[in-house]
Scaffold this motif. Sequence first.
Motif, short mmCIF file in Angstrom:
data_model
loop_
_atom_site.label_atom_id
_atom_site.label_comp_id
_atom_site.label_asym_id
_atom_site.label_seq_id
_atom_site.Cartn_x
_atom_site.Cartn_y
_atom_site.Cartn_z
N GLN A 140 0.83 -1.20 0.00
CA GLN A 140 0.00 0.00 0.00
C GLN A 140 0.87 1.26 0.00
N THR A 141 1.89 1.26 0.83
CA THR A 141 2.80 2.41 0.91
C THR A 141 3.52 2.62 -0.40
N THR A 142 3.94 1.52 -1.03
CA THR A 142 4.65 1.61 -2.29
C THR A 142 3.76 2.23 -3.37
N ASP A 143 2.51 1.81 -3.47
CA ASP A 143 1.58 2.37 -4.45
C ASP A 143 1.41 3.88 -4.23
N THR A 144 1.29 4.28 -2.98
CA THR A 144 1.16 5.70 -2.66
C THR A 144 2.40 6.47 -3.08
N ASP A 145 3.56 5.90 -2.78
CA ASP A 145 4.82 6.56 -3.15
C ASP A 145 4.98 6.65 -4.66
N VAL A 146 4.63 5.57 -5.37
CA VAL A 146 4.74 5.58 -6.82
C VAL A 146 3.88 6.69 -7.41
N ASN A 147 2.63 6.77 -6.98
CA ASN A 147 1.72 7.80 -7.49
C ASN A 147 2.21 9.20 -7.15
N LYS A 165 12.41 7.07 -10.52
CA LYS A 165 12.11 6.58 -9.16
C LYS A 165 10.78 5.84 -9.14
N ALA A 166 9.78 6.43 -9.82
CA ALA A 166 8.45 5.81 -9.85
C ALA A 166 8.50 4.45 -10.52
N GLN A 191 1.72 1.04 -13.92
CA GLN A 191 2.50 2.13 -13.32
C GLN A 191 3.85 2.27 -14.03
N GLN A 192 4.46 1.16 -14.38
CA GLN A 192 5.75 1.22 -15.07
C GLN A 192 5.61 1.90 -16.43
#
Length: 230
Positions: A23-30, A53-54, A63-64
């Motif tokens: 969940q944290t990773t998805d937030t950071d990516v966005n 970074k994303a 996302q990629q």
Amino acid sequence: MKNISFYIIGLLFLFLPQFIHAQTTDTDVNSFLDKAEKELYTNPQQAAYYATKARAMATSSSQQSQALYIYAQAEKLLGDFDGCIQALYEADALVSKNENDLKGHIYNLMSVGYCNLGDYTKAINLSDKAISLFKTENDSLNLALCYNNRGIIHTYINEFQQAERFLKQALAINRSSKNLKSIASNLNNLCLFEGNIEEQLEWINEAIIINKHLNATWSLGENYSRHYID
């Protein structure tokens, strides 16, 4: 009963950290994707950094591919057209078949990249693909973006009648949508080649009025650089 409870609690302790991390990773990516988009036209080098970074943190191919598309835009703005196209091919390989919107943007930007590299046949073929996808989606605004870029491609190969036709198609769509920024861009591009000077003076003056209203300093610089303006 106690053993079952302990077993369930044990499973929670085992998998909950992974869930929270995801969940944290998805937030950071966005967050990095948003930062990259915001920096794109003011600091493309920083945008490329955020997009990289994303991509490194991305948890899905969607996302990629988004990160690679933003990175490609930054590379184009930095003048690295080979890097731009390479990133776009990587994005195209990752994007889902039903993501016609992103796929259309990828092909549209690819067409611009190949135009800058002098491969106009490839540029036109990719432009056709992008136009076809946005027509399928009934996406008029992105269709206008494709027509604008197609007009620029024809300008590069001195096909000015075709260039004017595509640019006027883009302008008509953007006028009907009251898309001021794109209207100004279309008007500016209609003055990239020789034509009716009186008509072009009207176009460039309208573009200047719009860009002053939008406080678009960089675009105003482009307007004033047109050789029709003293």
